[in-house]
Motif scaffolding. Structure first.
Motif, PDB file in Angstrom:
ATOM      1  N   GLU A 135      91.107  31.960  -3.596  1.00  0.00           N
ATOM      2  CA  GLU A 135      90.606  33.122  -4.192  1.00  0.00           C
ATOM      3  C   GLU A 135      91.550  33.713  -5.321  1.00  0.00           C
ATOM      4  OE1 GLU A 135      89.806  36.318  -1.712  1.00  0.00           O
ATOM      5  OE2 GLU A 135      88.619  35.275  -0.402  1.00  0.00           O
ATOM      6  N   GLU A 136      92.863  33.496  -5.142  1.00  0.00           N
ATOM      7  CA  GLU A 136      94.023  33.980  -5.972  1.00  0.00           C
ATOM      8  C   GLU A 136      93.899  32.914  -7.367  1.00  0.00           C
ATOM      9  OE1 GLU A 136      97.303  35.684  -7.647  1.00  0.00           O
ATOM     10  OE2 GLU A 136      95.942  36.394  -6.192  1.00  0.00           O
ATOM     11  N   LEU A 137      93.875  31.489  -7.049  1.00  0.00           N
ATOM     12  CA  LEU A 137      93.565  30.570  -7.984  1.00  0.00           C
ATOM     13  C   LEU A 137      92.516  30.904  -8.609  1.00  0.00           C
ATOM     14  CD1 LEU A 137      94.510  27.879  -9.255  1.00  0.00           C
ATOM     15  CD2 LEU A 137      93.007  26.761  -7.500  1.00  0.00           C
ATOM     16  N   ASN A 138      91.049  31.194  -8.250  1.00  0.00           N
ATOM     17  CA  ASN A 138      89.966  31.618  -9.117  1.00  0.00           C
ATOM     18  C   ASN A 138      90.136  32.695  -9.730  1.00  0.00           C
ATOM     19  OD1 ASN A 138      88.577  29.174  -8.039  1.00  0.00           O
ATOM     20  ND2 ASN A 138      87.902  30.249  -6.492  1.00  0.00           N
ATOM     21  N   ARG A 139      91.018  33.800  -9.445  1.00  0.00           N
ATOM     22  CA  ARG A 139      91.278  34.965  -9.976  1.00  0.00           C
ATOM     23  C   ARG A 139      92.194  34.642 -11.288  1.00  0.00           C
ATOM     24  NH1 ARG A 139      95.063  38.412 -10.659  1.00  0.00           N
ATOM     25  NH2 ARG A 139      96.281  37.489  -9.092  1.00  0.00           N
ATOM     26  N   LEU A 140      93.244  33.755 -10.998  1.00  0.00           N
ATOM     27  CA  LEU A 140      94.083  33.580 -12.044  1.00  0.00           C
ATOM     28  C   LEU A 140      93.427  32.440 -13.157  1.00  0.00           C
ATOM     29  CD1 LEU A 140      97.275  32.740  -9.921  1.00  0.00           C
ATOM     30  CD2 LEU A 140      96.941  34.616 -11.466  1.00  0.00           C
ATOM     31  N   ARG A 141      92.526  31.644 -12.697  1.00  0.00           N
ATOM     32  CA  ARG A 141      91.681  30.918 -13.775  1.00  0.00           C
ATOM     33  C   ARG A 141      90.879  31.822 -14.540  1.00  0.00           C
ATOM     34  NH1 ARG A 141      89.912  25.665  -9.884  1.00  0.00           N
ATOM     35  NH2 ARG A 141      91.862  24.418 -10.234  1.00  0.00           N
ATOM     36  N   ALA A 142      90.172  32.909 -14.035  1.00  0.00           N
ATOM     37  CA  ALA A 142      89.564  33.685 -14.691  1.00  0.00           C
ATOM     38  C   ALA A 142      90.202  34.497 -15.607  1.00  0.00           C
ATOM     39  CB  ALA A 142      88.675  34.667 -13.784  1.00  0.00           C
ATOM     40  N   GLU A 143      91.433  34.703 -15.138  1.00  0.00           N
ATOM     41  CA  GLU A 143      92.290  35.506 -16.221  1.00  0.00           C
ATOM     42  C   GLU A 143      92.827  34.798 -16.999  1.00  0.00           C
ATOM     43  OE1 GLU A 143      96.772  37.787 -15.476  1.00  0.00           O
ATOM     44  OE2 GLU A 143      95.263  37.670 -13.817  1.00  0.00           O
ATOM     45  N   MET A 144      93.137  33.295 -16.931  1.00  0.00           N
ATOM     46  CA  MET A 144      93.764  32.489 -17.718  1.00  0.00           C
ATOM     47  C   MET A 144      92.670  32.403 -18.911  1.00  0.00           C
ATOM     48  SD  MET A 144      95.356  28.909 -17.393  1.00  0.00           S
ATOM     49  CE  MET A 144      93.984  28.008 -16.951  1.00  0.00           C
ATOM     50  N   ASP A 145      91.293  32.193 -18.474  1.00  0.00           N
ATOM     51  CA  ASP A 145      90.179  32.035 -19.162  1.00  0.00           C
ATOM     52  C   ASP A 145      90.078  33.208 -20.195  1.00  0.00           C
ATOM     53  OD1 ASP A 145      89.869  29.421 -18.354  1.00  0.00           O
ATOM     54  OD2 ASP A 145      88.223  30.204 -17.255  1.00  0.00           O
TER      55      ASP A 145
END
Length: 165
Positions: A57-67
């Motif tokens: 979940e943290e990875l997905n959140r960070l990916r979204a934030e990175m995008d």
């Protein structure tokens, strides 16, 4: 042969059974230890799975934030390029205005020089005209004297007085 009379024989018959019971108790302890280890491993596995899910979940959140940050970075890059183009346009306009200003200064300098030359010409023409008018006045007076003849003095004319000291 009577086995009941032989105390050593009973011990021998009992001894393998006792051995087997002892071994089974050891096996039971090992099984209990294995069950406890299995429970500990299951708990560790469940904890690891929870942590894995949290990390996913943290990875997905960070990916979204990175995008999102990439999109913002691209927007900022576009804005910077637009600002650079605007700055270049304004720089060109400033250079054009400066060239025009320099041209106007040169023109004003030339006009000042022309104005000074015209003033000098005007002053010289005025002096020349005054000189010519003086000469014409002298000529007109000479012609007038020739037409009038010698001047007659008036009987009432006085002699000029000298200044008294």
């Amino acid at each position: 042969m009577d086995h009941s009379a032989d105390p050593g024989g009973r011990l021998d018959a009992k001894n393998p059974l006792t051995k087997w019971v002892d071994e089974m108790q050891g096996v039971m302890k090992m099984i209990t230890g294995l069950i406890e280890d299995s429970d500990r491993h299951r708990a560790v596995t469940e904890s690891a799975l929870r942590e894995h899910a949290e990390l996913r979940e943290e990875l997905n959140r960070l990916r979204a934030e990175m995008d999102s940050q990439r999109s913002e970075a691209e927007r900022l890059r576009d804005e910077i390029e637009r600002q650079r183009a605007e700055a270049e346009r304004q720089r060109a306009a400033v250079e054009s205005v400066q060239r025009e200003r320099d041209d106007h200064r040169a023109e004003v300098t030339a006009l000042h020089a022309e104005n000074e030359r015209l003033r000098n010409d005007q002053t010289e023409a005025g002096e020349t005209a005054a000189k010519l008018l003086g000469e014409m006045k002298d000529l007109v007076n000479q012609v007038a004297h020739k037409f009038q003849g010698p001047s007659k003095t008036s009987p009432f004319a006085r002699e000029p007085r000298s200044p008294q000291s």
